[in-house]
Design a protein around this motif. Structure first.
Motif, PDB file in Angstrom:
ATOM      1  N   MET A 163      17.603  35.381   9.390  1.00 47.15           N
ATOM      2  CA  MET A 163      18.989  35.360   9.837  1.00 47.15           C
ATOM      3  C   MET A 163      19.827  36.418   9.137  1.00 47.15           C
ATOM      4  O   MET A 163      20.824  36.880   9.689  1.00 47.15           O
ATOM      5  N   SER A 164      19.426  36.829   7.961  1.00 45.10           N
ATOM      6  CA  SER A 164      20.211  37.818   7.224  1.00 45.10           C
ATOM      7  C   SER A 164      19.814  39.255   7.587  1.00 45.10           C
ATOM      8  O   SER A 164      20.526  40.188   7.237  1.00 45.10           O
ATOM      9  N   ASP A 165      18.688  39.424   8.289  1.00 43.24           N
ATOM     10  CA  ASP A 165      18.261  40.767   8.710  1.00 43.24           C
ATOM     11  C   ASP A 165      19.194  41.297   9.786  1.00 43.24           C
ATOM     12  O   ASP A 165      19.694  40.561  10.623  1.00 43.24           O
ATOM     13  N   ASP A 166      19.407  42.612   9.762  1.00 44.50           N
ATOM     14  CA  ASP A 166      20.199  43.264  10.792  1.00 44.50           C
ATOM     15  C   ASP A 166      19.381  43.380  12.078  1.00 44.50           C
ATOM     16  O   ASP A 166      18.173  43.570  12.037  1.00 44.50           O
ATOM     17  N   VAL A 167      20.069  43.275  13.202  1.00 49.59           N
ATOM     18  CA  VAL A 167      19.422  43.455  14.502  1.00 49.59           C
ATOM     19  C   VAL A 167      19.335  44.958  14.761  1.00 49.59           C
ATOM     20  O   VAL A 167      20.331  45.662  14.633  1.00 49.59           O
ATOM     21  N   PRO A 168      18.156  45.453  15.126  1.00 50.44           N
ATOM     22  CA  PRO A 168      18.024  46.894  15.403  1.00 50.44           C
ATOM     23  C   PRO A 168      18.951  47.322  16.545  1.00 50.44           C
ATOM     24  O   PRO A 168      19.183  46.574  17.490  1.00 50.44           O
ATOM     25  N   ASP A 169      19.472  48.543  16.449  1.00 55.05           N
ATOM     26  CA  ASP A 169      20.383  49.068  17.473  1.00 55.05           C
ATOM     27  C   ASP A 169      19.748  49.050  18.856  1.00 55.05           C
ATOM     28  O   ASP A 169      20.403  48.745  19.849  1.00 55.05           O
ATOM     29  N   ARG A 170      18.477  49.358  18.931  1.00 56.23           N
ATOM     30  CA  ARG A 170      17.789  49.395  20.230  1.00 56.23           C
ATOM     31  C   ARG A 170      17.815  48.013  20.885  1.00 56.23           C
ATOM     32  O   ARG A 170      18.036  47.884  22.086  1.00 56.23           O
ATOM     33  N   PHE A 171      17.593  46.983  20.096  1.00 55.00           N
ATOM     34  CA  PHE A 171      17.606  45.625  20.628  1.00 55.00           C
ATOM     35  C   PHE A 171      19.011  45.239  21.079  1.00 55.00           C
ATOM     36  O   PHE A 171      19.187  44.631  22.137  1.00 55.00           O
ATOM     37  N   THR A 172      20.014  45.617  20.320  1.00 57.51           N
ATOM     38  CA  THR A 172      21.403  45.342  20.683  1.00 57.51           C
ATOM     39  C   THR A 172      21.759  46.044  21.992  1.00 57.51           C
ATOM     40  O   THR A 172      22.410  45.455  22.866  1.00 57.51           O
ATOM     41  N   ASP A 173      21.305  47.280  22.151  1.00 55.57           N
ATOM     42  CA  ASP A 173      21.546  48.027  23.397  1.00 55.57           C
ATOM     43  C   ASP A 173      20.885  47.346  24.590  1.00 55.57           C
ATOM     44  O   ASP A 173      21.471  47.236  25.669  1.00 55.57           O
ATOM     45  N   LEU A 174      19.652  46.872  24.406  1.00 53.61           N
ATOM     46  CA  LEU A 174      18.950  46.179  25.484  1.00 53.61           C
ATOM     47  C   LEU A 174      19.677  44.893  25.889  1.00 53.61           C
ATOM     48  O   LEU A 174      19.803  44.582  27.079  1.00 53.61           O
ATOM     49  N   LEU A 175      20.167  44.150  24.903  1.00 54.92           N
ATOM     50  CA  LEU A 175      20.919  42.930  25.202  1.00 54.92           C
ATOM     51  C   LEU A 175      22.198  43.243  25.962  1.00 54.92           C
ATOM     52  O   LEU A 175      22.575  42.534  26.908  1.00 54.92           O
ATOM     53  N   LYS A 200      22.728  45.841  27.944  1.00 60.65           N
ATOM     54  CA  LYS A 200      22.355  46.217  29.313  1.00 60.65           C
ATOM     55  C   LYS A 200      22.020  44.983  30.148  1.00 60.65           C
ATOM     56  O   LYS A 200      22.383  44.897  31.324  1.00 60.65           O
ATOM     57  N   LEU A 201      21.342  44.033  29.555  1.00 66.28           N
ATOM     58  CA  LEU A 201      20.997  42.800  30.257  1.00 66.28           C
ATOM     59  C   LEU A 201      22.254  42.020  30.640  1.00 66.28           C
ATOM     60  O   LEU A 201      22.384  41.555  31.776  1.00 66.28           O
ATOM     61  N   GLU A 202      23.187  41.889  29.710  1.00 63.26           N
ATOM     62  CA  GLU A 202      24.442  41.187  30.005  1.00 63.26           C
ATOM     63  C   GLU A 202      25.199  41.880  31.129  1.00 63.26           C
ATOM     64  O   GLU A 202      25.741  41.238  32.028  1.00 63.26           O
ATOM     65  N   HIS A 203      25.224  43.220  31.088  1.00 66.43           N
ATOM     66  CA  HIS A 203      25.917  43.986  32.125  1.00 66.43           C
ATOM     67  C   HIS A 203      25.239  43.784  33.487  1.00 66.43           C
ATOM     68  O   HIS A 203      25.907  43.603  34.501  1.00 66.43           O
ATOM     69  N   ALA A 204      23.905  43.812  33.505  1.00 66.63           N
ATOM     70  CA  ALA A 204      23.165  43.627  34.755  1.00 66.63           C
ATOM     71  C   ALA A 204      23.400  42.231  35.320  1.00 66.63           C
ATOM     72  O   ALA A 204      23.572  42.063  36.531  1.00 66.63           O
ATOM     73  N   GLU A 205      23.429  41.210  34.457  1.00 71.99           N
ATOM     74  CA  GLU A 205      23.673  39.841  34.925  1.00 71.99           C
ATOM     75  C   GLU A 205      25.095  39.693  35.459  1.00 71.99           C
ATOM     76  O   GLU A 205      25.309  39.020  36.461  1.00 71.99           O
TER      77      GLU A 205
END
Length: 67
Positions: A38-50, A52-57
């Motif tokens: 939980m304390s690890d940072d989320v990679p930028d690539r994963f954040t970008d994919l999320l 894009k998914l939210e935008h597509a939905e």
């Protein structure tokens, strides 16, 4: 005839011992591992994919409402 204890029987906890024994250690390690994740940072690539998914939905929902 004397009564023999099974080799698989768990020993009775003594006063002051942890009644969960090994399970307490497993739980502690799992909590520690989860906190590390939980304390690890989320990679930028994963954040970008999320994103894009939210935008597509959101676009799909808007298109579905127009019909």
């Amino acid at each position: 005839m004397t009564e023999q204890k099974s080799a698989t029987a768990a020993p009775k906890p003594r006063r002051g011992d942890d009644p969960l024994g090994t399970n307490s250690e497993i739980g502690r390690k799992l909590r520690e591992y989860y906190q590390d994740l939980m304390s690890d940072d989320v990679p930028d690539r994963f954040t970008d994919l999320l994103s894009k998914l939210e935008h597509a939905e959101a676009s799909k929902d808007k298109d579905g409402d127009a019909q």
